[in-house]
Design a protein around this motif. Structure first.
Motif, PDB file in Angstrom:
ATOM      1  N   TYR A   1      29.898  34.161  28.889  1.00 49.27           N
ATOM      2  CA  TYR A   1      30.215  34.816  30.155  1.00 49.27           C
ATOM      3  C   TYR A   1      31.592  35.476  30.104  1.00 49.27           C
ATOM      4  O   TYR A   1      32.484  35.046  29.365  1.00 49.27           O
ATOM      5  CB  TYR A   1      30.265  33.776  31.294  1.00 49.27           C
ATOM      6  N   TRP A   2      31.733  36.457  30.962  1.00 50.67           N
ATOM      7  CA  TRP A   2      33.046  37.000  31.274  1.00 50.67           C
ATOM      8  C   TRP A   2      33.242  36.961  32.777  1.00 50.67           C
ATOM      9  O   TRP A   2      32.423  37.464  33.542  1.00 50.67           O
ATOM     10  CB  TRP A   2      33.198  38.443  30.773  1.00 50.67           C
ATOM     11  N   TYR A   3      34.359  36.329  33.173  1.00 48.54           N
ATOM     12  CA  TYR A   3      34.738  36.250  34.576  1.00 48.54           C
ATOM     13  C   TYR A   3      36.022  37.042  34.787  1.00 48.54           C
ATOM     14  O   TYR A   3      36.871  37.127  33.908  1.00 48.54           O
ATOM     15  CB  TYR A   3      35.011  34.801  34.994  1.00 48.54           C
ATOM     16  N   LYS A   4      36.169  37.546  36.001  1.00 44.81           N
ATOM     17  CA  LYS A   4      37.390  38.255  36.391  1.00 44.81           C
ATOM     18  C   LYS A   4      38.043  37.501  37.539  1.00 44.81           C
ATOM     19  O   LYS A   4      37.360  37.108  38.482  1.00 44.81           O
ATOM     20  CB  LYS A   4      37.042  39.687  36.832  1.00 44.81           C
ATOM     21  N   GLN A   5      39.349  37.305  37.442  1.00 49.45           N
ATOM     22  CA  GLN A   5      40.077  36.651  38.517  1.00 49.45           C
ATOM     23  C   GLN A   5      41.212  37.559  38.962  1.00 49.45           C
ATOM     24  O   GLN A   5      42.159  37.797  38.221  1.00 49.45           O
ATOM     25  CB  GLN A   5      40.640  35.301  38.067  1.00 49.45           C
ATOM     26  N   GLU A   6      41.085  38.045  40.179  1.00 53.23           N
ATOM     27  CA  GLU A   6      42.166  38.865  40.745  1.00 53.23           C
ATOM     28  C   GLU A   6      43.167  37.947  41.434  1.00 53.23           C
ATOM     29  O   GLU A   6      42.842  36.809  41.779  1.00 53.23           O
ATOM     30  CB  GLU A   6      41.570  39.892  41.699  1.00 53.23           C
ATOM     31  N   PRO A   7      44.384  38.429  41.636  1.00 53.76           N
ATOM     32  CA  PRO A   7      45.429  37.564  42.227  1.00 53.76           C
ATOM     33  C   PRO A   7      44.983  36.934  43.538  1.00 53.76           C
ATOM     34  O   PRO A   7      44.492  37.612  44.440  1.00 53.76           O
ATOM     35  CB  PRO A   7      46.592  38.543  42.437  1.00 53.76           C
ATOM     36  N   GLY A   8      45.168  35.625  43.647  1.00 56.14           N
ATOM     37  CA  GLY A   8      44.848  34.913  44.875  1.00 56.14           C
ATOM     38  C   GLY A   8      43.366  34.728  45.146  1.00 56.14           C
ATOM     39  O   GLY A   8      42.999  34.271  46.233  1.00 56.14           O
ATOM     40  N   ALA A   9      42.530  35.052  44.185  1.00 57.62           N
ATOM     41  CA  ALA A   9      41.083  34.970  44.413  1.00 57.62           C
ATOM     42  C   ALA A   9      40.439  34.008  43.419  1.00 57.62           C
ATOM     43  O   ALA A   9      41.054  33.595  42.437  1.00 57.62           O
ATOM     44  CB  ALA A   9      40.458  36.356  44.284  1.00 57.62           C
ATOM     45  N   GLY A  10      39.196  33.686  43.700  1.00 57.83           N
ATOM     46  CA  GLY A  10      38.435  32.850  42.788  1.00 57.83           C
ATOM     47  C   GLY A  10      37.908  33.654  41.617  1.00 57.83           C
ATOM     48  O   GLY A  10      38.277  34.803  41.415  1.00 57.83           O
ATOM     49  N   LEU A  11      37.046  33.049  40.842  1.00 54.00           N
ATOM     50  CA  LEU A  11      36.476  33.717  39.677  1.00 54.00           C
ATOM     51  C   LEU A  11      35.217  34.466  40.080  1.00 54.00           C
ATOM     52  O   LEU A  11      34.349  33.949  40.761  1.00 54.00           O
ATOM     53  CB  LEU A  11      36.129  32.706  38.584  1.00 54.00           C
ATOM     54  N   GLN A  12      35.142  35.683  39.592  1.00 55.03           N
ATOM     55  CA  GLN A  12      33.986  36.527  39.865  1.00 55.03           C
ATOM     56  C   GLN A  12      33.259  36.757  38.548  1.00 55.03           C
ATOM     57  O   GLN A  12      33.867  37.223  37.579  1.00 55.03           O
ATOM     58  CB  GLN A  12      34.472  37.854  40.460  1.00 55.03           C
ATOM     59  N   LEU A  13      31.984  36.436  38.514  1.00 50.95           N
ATOM     60  CA  LEU A  13      31.213  36.659  37.290  1.00 50.95           C
ATOM     61  C   LEU A  13      31.016  38.152  37.081  1.00 50.95           C
ATOM     62  O   LEU A  13      30.434  38.835  37.910  1.00 50.95           O
ATOM     63  CB  LEU A  13      29.863  35.957  37.377  1.00 50.95           C
ATOM     64  N   LEU A  14      31.523  38.650  35.950  1.00 48.77           N
ATOM     65  CA  LEU A  14      31.377  40.070  35.635  1.00 48.77           C
ATOM     66  C   LEU A  14      30.050  40.334  34.936  1.00 48.77           C
ATOM     67  O   LEU A  14      29.316  41.249  35.298  1.00 48.77           O
ATOM     68  CB  LEU A  14      32.494  40.518  34.686  1.00 48.77           C
TER      69      LEU A  14
END
Lengths: 109, 114
Positions: free
Chosen positions: A33-46
């Motif tokens: 998997y690849w996840y993206k985490q933007e500042p102050g946010a949870g992990l989003q599955l890309l």
């Protein structure tokens, strides 16, 4: 135990391609998997890829898997400033999921 | 909207003062888990639950407790917090164990223990 490793930082210019690399040790991995985490946010599955696939493309994202070398990469084409985030590689088998430490991608205008 | 919510989002506390971080999901997911995220270490699983009244230890369970009395809620309990539990905590849920490609993460709880 099993490990997932990735470099901690990557800096690119806007419009260039970004390539984030990841290696793992678990030979029984079924999904990666690849996840993206933007500042102050949870992990989003890309995106994710099944372990019997070599490549998966989804718009600007291309995932390459070399199962023999246990190497996974994420290529982001035409990188934008909105792509600046931490990207986590992860792998799972039937029992659990393991994450890398995350690669902080900085996109410079 | 399908989501995982956590409360509080930020918490500063002192050593030894019991605290609970709540987690709730509205997707009727069976599997829920707690992770902590520390710089240079990625996410490490603390506890997980496969269904109501079924919980088990993850990789770093020491100093934590959980409960799963209802399907939607999975609170994380720190009976006697210590400074080494200062971290960013994420709750996650998925339809069942192993379906990580359908896993949703909460927004995170940043905990500081002084």
């Amino acid at each position: 135990g099993e490990d997932v490793e990735q470099s901690l930082f990557l800096s690119v210019r806007e419009g260039d391609s970004s390539v984030i690399n990841c290696t793992y040790t678990d030979s029984s991995s079924t999904y990666l998997y690849w996840y993206k985490q933007e500042p102050g946010a949870g992990l989003q599955l890309l995106t994710y890829i099944f372990s019997n696939m070599d490549m998966k493309q989804d718009q600007r994202l291309t995932v390459l898997l070399n199962k023999k070398d246990k190497h996974l990469s994420l290529r982001i084409a035409d990188t934008q400033t909105g792509d600046s985030a931490i990207y986590f590689c992860a792998e799972s088998n039937n029992n659990d999921m393991r994450f890398g430490a995350g690669t902080r991608l900085t996109v410079k205008p | 909207e399908a989501q995982v919510t956590q409360n509080p989002r930020y918490l500063i506390t002192v050593t030894g003062k019991k605290l609970t971080v709540t987690c709730s999901q509205n997707m009727n997911h069976e599997y829920m888990s707690w992770y902590r995220q520390d710089p240079g270490l990625g996410l490490r699983q603390i506890y997980y639950s496969m269904n109501v009244e079924v919980t088990d230890k993850g990789d770093v369970p020491e100093g934590y407790k959980v409960s799963r009395k209802e399907k939607r809620n999975f609170p994380l309990i720190l009976e006697s917090p210590s400074p080494n539990q200062t971290s960013l905590y994420f709750c996650a849920s998925s339809p069942a164990e192993g379906l990580y490609n359908e896993q949703f993460f909460g927004p995170g709880t940043r905990l500081t223990v002084l």
